[in-house]
Enzyme design. Structure first.
Site, short mmCIF file in Angstrom:
data_model
loop_
_atom_site.label_atom_id
_atom_site.label_comp_id
_atom_site.label_asym_id
_atom_site.label_seq_id
_atom_site.Cartn_x
_atom_site.Cartn_y
_atom_site.Cartn_z
N LYS A 15 -5.11 7.48 4.98
CA LYS A 15 -4.97 6.87 6.32
C LYS A 15 -3.95 7.69 7.11
O LYS A 15 -3.14 8.44 6.56
CB LYS A 15 -4.52 5.41 6.23
CG LYS A 15 -3.18 5.16 5.50
CD LYS A 15 -1.94 5.38 6.32
CE LYS A 15 -0.66 5.11 5.54
NZ LYS A 15 0.56 5.54 6.26
N ASP A 143 1.18 -1.23 1.81
CA ASP A 143 0.01 -0.61 2.43
C ASP A 143 -1.30 -1.00 1.76
O ASP A 143 -2.38 -0.71 2.30
CB ASP A 143 0.13 0.92 2.40
CG ASP A 143 1.11 1.47 3.43
OD1 ASP A 143 1.56 0.68 4.29
OD2 ASP A 143 1.43 2.66 3.37
#
Length: 292
Positions: A15, A143
């Site tokens: 990401k 995350d």
């Protein structure tokens, strides 16, 4: 006798953060954050074997610098999942091929964790619904919940609050990984020393994603942890070099770093990559696309 039940190969994508607002440390020692995360198509590869007998988890990794004992986040997933379903642990082998750089702000470890957690849940007939799976994911790492949904999202709190964002942004992404990393702990420790912080306007970035407006996105990106690390010699040297090599491009740090990224059109990829390879040593370059 081991009876083999299931073998699969899974991809765990990275990401990037479009803006990262970090707020002052709270009494419990943690920081709240507000950020937009985009999944990109740079992937680690996990080959997983599951057996129908009691046993333990064994990890083999292509990167010898990554621990394969209980310090690996995959062990935390393994322990937390079986603790949550109150079943005996079974024998599982994982071969992890690392393509996502470490200490880079790309979320590789968290993505590995999410993919493994989802596989275990699937193996046990989707024991947990998505909301409960995200709760377990949050106990593993801040995350990890994002990678459970794996959609462009506004991520808030300590990572547990997610709001999916409509994303019509069309761009390729060039990632630059220098030959140094930045530990998350160091980045946050340095952040705590800052006297003032410039924050991203995440609402405007959201609008930019919906409108496919690169100017609006780039104009409003700030990273609190990049500001904290701006005196880090190697990072400062790299950013100064990039201003000279590609003066028309804006480079941003993702997460806690050390990867920098910039947006490029398809017509710009070759020239951008050539200039970077010509003028910079000891870097890795990755050409990626937004995954959704």
């Amino acid at each position: 006798m081991r009876i083999f039940l299931n073998r699969c190969k899974l991809l765990a994508n990275a990401k990037i953060n479009l803006g990262l607002n970090v707020y002052k440390k709270e009494e419990d020692g943690y920081h709240s954050l507000d950020t937009i995360m985009l999944p990109i198509d740079l992937n680690d590869e996990l080959e997983i074997e599951l057996f129908n007998r009691k046993g333990s988890l064994k990890i083999v990794c292509s990167d010898k610098n990554i621990p394969v004992d209980n310090k690996n986040i995959l062990y935390k997933v393994y322990k937390k999942f079986f603790e949550s379903i109150k079943k005996d642990e079974i024998e599982i082998n994982i071969f992890l091929k690392k393509n996502i750089p470490t200490e880079a702000g790309l979320g590789g470890g968290s993505s590995n964790a999410a993919v493994f957690l989802k596989k275990l849940n699937e193996y046990y007939n989707n024991y947990f619904n998505i909301e409960d799976l995200i709760k377990i994911a949050f106990k593993i790492g801040s995350d990890v919940p994002f990678f459970i949904s794996n959609r462009t999202s506004r991520v808030m709190g300590r990572g547990e609050f997610l709001k999916e964002i409509e994303n019509k942004f069309k761009s390729s992404i060039v990632l630059i990984k220098p030959n140094f990393g930045i530990s998350t702990k160091l980045a946050y420790d340095e952040f705590d020393k800052l006297e003032s912080v410039k924050y991203s306007n995440l609402e405007e970035i959201e609008k930019g994603l919906i409108r496919n407006d690169i100017y609006l996105i780039e104009k409003n990106i700030e990273n609190s942890l990049e500001q904290a690390m701006k005196k880090e010699h190697n990072l400062k040297l790299l950013k100064d070099s990039l201003k000279v090599i590609l003066p028309n491009k804006k480079f941003f740090m993702t997460g806690s770093g050390s990867v920098l990224f910039t947006f490029v059109t398809k017509n710009e990829i070759e020239l951008t990559e050539t200039r970077l390879k010509t003028f910079l040593d000891n870097i890795k370059i990755f050409i990626c696309n937004i995954q959704n």
